[in-house]
Design a protein around this motif. Structure first.
Motif, mmCIF file in Angstrom:
data_model
loop_
_atom_site.group_PDB
_atom_site.id
_atom_site.type_symbol
_atom_site.label_atom_id
_atom_site.label_comp_id
_atom_site.label_asym_id
_atom_site.label_seq_id
_atom_site.Cartn_x
_atom_site.Cartn_y
_atom_site.Cartn_z
ATOM 1 N N ILE A 1 -10.323 13.085 -8.879
ATOM 2 C CA ILE A 1 -11.401 12.128 -8.596
ATOM 3 C C ILE A 1 -10.951 10.701 -8.910
ATOM 4 C CG2 ILE A 1 -13.706 11.385 -9.305
ATOM 5 C CD1 ILE A 1 -14.433 14.308 -9.691
ATOM 6 N N ILE A 2 -10.283 10.538 -10.061
ATOM 7 C CA ILE A 2 -9.819 9.193 -10.429
ATOM 8 C C ILE A 2 -8.820 8.667 -9.405
ATOM 9 C CG2 ILE A 2 -8.482 7.905 -12.140
ATOM 10 C CD1 ILE A 2 -9.732 9.692 -14.285
ATOM 11 N N ALA A 3 -7.894 9.529 -8.981
ATOM 12 C CA ALA A 3 -6.899 9.102 -7.997
ATOM 13 C C ALA A 3 -7.547 8.826 -6.645
ATOM 14 C CB ALA A 3 -5.813 10.163 -7.856
ATOM 15 N N THR A 4 -8.506 9.673 -6.253
ATOM 16 C CA THR A 4 -9.152 9.514 -4.952
ATOM 17 C C THR A 4 -9.986 8.248 -4.876
ATOM 18 O OG1 THR A 4 -9.243 11.927 -4.720
ATOM 19 C CG2 THR A 4 -10.638 10.635 -3.259
ATOM 20 N N LEU A 5 -10.620 7.880 -5.989
ATOM 21 C CA LEU A 5 -11.468 6.680 -6.004
ATOM 22 C C LEU A 5 -10.700 5.444 -6.454
ATOM 23 C CD1 LEU A 5 -14.763 8.128 -7.536
ATOM 24 C CD2 LEU A 5 -14.107 7.928 -5.132
ATOM 25 N N GLY A 6 -9.806 5.621 -7.420
ATOM 26 C CA GLY A 6 -9.111 4.467 -7.976
ATOM 27 C C GLY A 6 -8.071 3.875 -7.048
ATOM 28 N N VAL A 7 -7.294 4.718 -6.379
ATOM 29 C CA VAL A 7 -6.261 4.204 -5.483
ATOM 30 C C VAL A 7 -6.856 3.422 -4.309
ATOM 31 C CG1 VAL A 7 -4.396 4.860 -3.903
ATOM 32 C CG2 VAL A 7 -4.572 5.948 -6.137
ATOM 33 N N PRO A 8 -7.883 3.941 -3.605
ATOM 34 C CA PRO A 8 -8.498 3.126 -2.552
ATOM 35 C C PRO A 8 -9.104 1.828 -3.075
ATOM 36 C CG PRO A 8 -9.106 5.414 -2.277
ATOM 37 C CD PRO A 8 -8.429 5.314 -3.604
ATOM 38 N N LEU A 9 -9.644 1.848 -4.293
ATOM 39 C CA LEU A 9 -10.198 0.616 -4.864
ATOM 40 C C LEU A 9 -9.092 -0.402 -5.125
ATOM 41 C CD1 LEU A 9 -12.753 -0.767 -5.847
ATOM 42 C CD2 LEU A 9 -12.352 0.210 -8.104
ATOM 43 N N MET B 1 4.031 9.914 -9.535
ATOM 44 C CA MET B 1 3.610 9.985 -10.934
ATOM 45 C C MET B 1 2.772 11.234 -11.201
ATOM 46 S SD MET B 1 1.749 7.029 -13.192
ATOM 47 C CE MET B 1 0.538 6.799 -11.881
ATOM 48 N N LEU B 2 1.936 11.616 -10.217
ATOM 49 C CA LEU B 2 1.075 12.783 -10.405
ATOM 50 C C LEU B 2 1.786 14.095 -10.080
ATOM 51 C CD1 LEU B 2 -2.308 11.490 -8.907
ATOM 52 C CD2 LEU B 2 -1.672 11.687 -11.307
ATOM 53 N N LEU B 3 2.541 14.096 -8.981
ATOM 54 C CA LEU B 3 3.135 15.341 -8.505
ATOM 55 C C LEU B 3 4.558 15.572 -9.018
ATOM 56 C CD1 LEU B 3 1.929 15.244 -4.789
ATOM 57 C CD2 LEU B 3 0.842 16.357 -6.736
ATOM 58 N N GLY B 4 5.212 14.517 -9.502
ATOM 59 C CA GLY B 4 6.589 14.670 -9.963
ATOM 60 C C GLY B 4 6.768 15.737 -11.019
ATOM 61 N N PRO B 5 5.948 15.724 -12.099
ATOM 62 C CA PRO B 5 6.127 16.754 -13.137
ATOM 63 C C PRO B 5 5.840 18.176 -12.675
ATOM 64 C CG PRO B 5 4.872 14.869 -13.960
ATOM 65 C CD PRO B 5 4.969 14.717 -12.487
ATOM 66 N N LEU B 6 5.146 18.345 -11.549
ATOM 67 C CA LEU B 6 4.791 19.693 -11.092
ATOM 68 C C LEU B 6 5.948 20.377 -10.364
ATOM 69 C CD1 LEU B 6 1.174 19.032 -9.752
ATOM 70 C CD2 LEU B 6 1.879 19.781 -12.026
ATOM 71 N N HIS B 7 6.902 19.590 -9.861
ATOM 72 C CA HIS B 7 8.082 20.138 -9.172
ATOM 73 C C HIS B 7 7.672 21.066 -8.017
ATOM 74 C CE1 HIS B 7 10.552 18.549 -12.412
ATOM 75 N NE2 HIS B 7 9.783 19.183 -13.293
ATOM 76 N N ILE B 8 6.864 20.534 -7.103
ATOM 77 C CA ILE B 8 6.397 21.350 -5.971
ATOM 78 C C ILE B 8 7.088 20.973 -4.661
ATOM 79 C CG2 ILE B 8 4.124 21.636 -7.018
ATOM 80 C CD1 ILE B 8 3.133 19.549 -4.953
ATOM 81 N N THR C 1 0.827 -1.205 0.000
ATOM 82 C CA THR C 1 0.000 0.000 0.000
ATOM 83 C C THR C 1 0.863 1.258 0.000
ATOM 84 O OG1 THR C 1 -1.783 -1.147 1.181
ATOM 85 C CG2 THR C 1 -1.778 1.258 1.257
ATOM 86 N N CYS C 2 1.896 1.269 0.819
ATOM 87 C CA CYS C 2 2.793 2.436 0.853
ATOM 88 C C CYS C 2 3.468 2.636 -0.495
ATOM 89 C CB CYS C 2 3.836 2.255 1.954
ATOM 90 S SG CYS C 2 3.164 2.315 3.640
ATOM 91 N N LEU C 3 3.923 1.541 -1.113
ATOM 92 C CA LEU C 3 4.559 1.650 -2.426
ATOM 93 C C LEU C 3 3.582 2.173 -3.471
ATOM 94 C CD1 LEU C 3 6.678 -1.644 -2.514
ATOM 95 C CD2 LEU C 3 7.492 0.689 -2.123
#
Length: 313
Positions: A86-94, A46-53, A36-38
């Protein structure tokens, strides 16, 4: 006259005399935690890497300014887009629920074989169906809670100023109802996997679990409360240890972090042991009701030392 053994004592002895039950439980639970942690870290990168925040987030955290952190979060949401969120919030828990269902079904299949030595348990397919349903119910409860939080937040902020009192008045019953729904369904599904027999479908196992609990409702409630009390006491000890050592944050933060990890892992290990002991105690209760004179033979402590009542003189 024969004396009926205490199911709590029998449950603790069952796991103590067969450590493989406890080790298998730790193996699948901790494997699930690592996966789960991985998964969460991988999706986050994958989502935040390109944003460089990363640098901006570090600066916001060090500033300890809630408004600045909130503005950064809003900016990230706008950059990613609502659909991605929305996809990340619903898909990752699923995905997490699916991983949990697979690993828990494997672990439960093995542990039940050892707890119910000499008696047939559910087939792996039925156990997997029960665990998959448990995972889906957990995911569905999460979605309900998330939808309730967002919806009630929108209602409470419709006016010129946010109405926090209205938000809390709506949120409290929502949390209680959703939590009660999840806890009740999850408990019966877990008992169905324990009490089911070979040849039964998951519906038949669920029906048998309801009947077994109905016959001894007070005994099951009392046994569950005792194990809950054990876990609460241990959790309080863990909190006390972490609180007493909190002075290390300023002098030795790395050592304190290691202490937190070690204490947390120790607590999780003890919690897994108590969970398996509670399962064995439930089996003892069920067996004692079916045949009071024979005692809880469903609980197998070891092949050399079966759990039996003392024969009358």
């Amino acid at each position: 006259m024969s004396k009926t053994p205490n199911p709590i004592t029998q449950g603790l002895r069952a796991v103590t005399r067969d450590p493989a039950i406890f080790l298998v439980e730790i193996l699948w639970r901790w494997s699930f935690g690592i996966l789960t942690c991985l998964l969460v870290v991988g999706v986050g990168l994958m989502l935040l890497g390109p944003l460089h925040i990363g640098h901006q987030w570090d600066m916001a955290v060090r500033s300890r300014d809630p408004q600045r952190m909130a503005q950064l979060i809003v900016a990230v949401v706008l950059l990613l887009g609502i659909k991605v969120i929305i996809i990340a919030t619903l898909g990752v828990p699923l995905a997490i629920a699916l991983i949990w269902a697979i690993l828990s079904a494997l672990g439960r299949f093995v542990t039940l074989k050892r707890l119910r030595a000499g008696l047939t348990s559910l087939r792996f397919g039925s156990i997997f169906a029960l665990q998959l349903l448990r995972g889906f119910v957990g995911w569905f409860s999460f979605v309900l809670l998330l939808a309730a939080t967002v919806g009630e937040m929108l209602i409470a902020t419709r006016g010129p100023q946010p109405d926090l009192l209205l938000y809390y008045l709506m949120m409290l019953p929502s949390v209680i109802l959703i939590s009660a729904f999840w806890l009740t369904v999850n408990w019966y599904l877990s008992l169905a996997a324990i009490f089911g027999r070979e040849g039964q479908s998951f519906r038949g196992a669920l029906r048998q679990a309801r009947q077994t609990v109905r016959q001894q409702r007070s005994d099951f409630a009392g046994t569950g409360f005792v194990f809950l009390l054990f876990r609460t006491v241990i959790l309080l000890i863990v909190v006390a240890i972490c609180g007493l050592a909190s002075g290390m944050v300023g002098t030795a933060p790395q050592s304190y972090f290691v202490l937190l990890v070690v204490v947390s892992l120790a607590y999780l290990a003890v919690a897994d042991f108590l969970y398996m002991a509670r399962m064995a105690a439930y089996l003892a209760l069920a067996a004692a009701y079916v045949d009071p004179a024979a005692g809880p033979k469903l609980v197998a402590t070891s092949s050399a030392m079966p759990v039996e009542n003392t024969s009358p003189l």
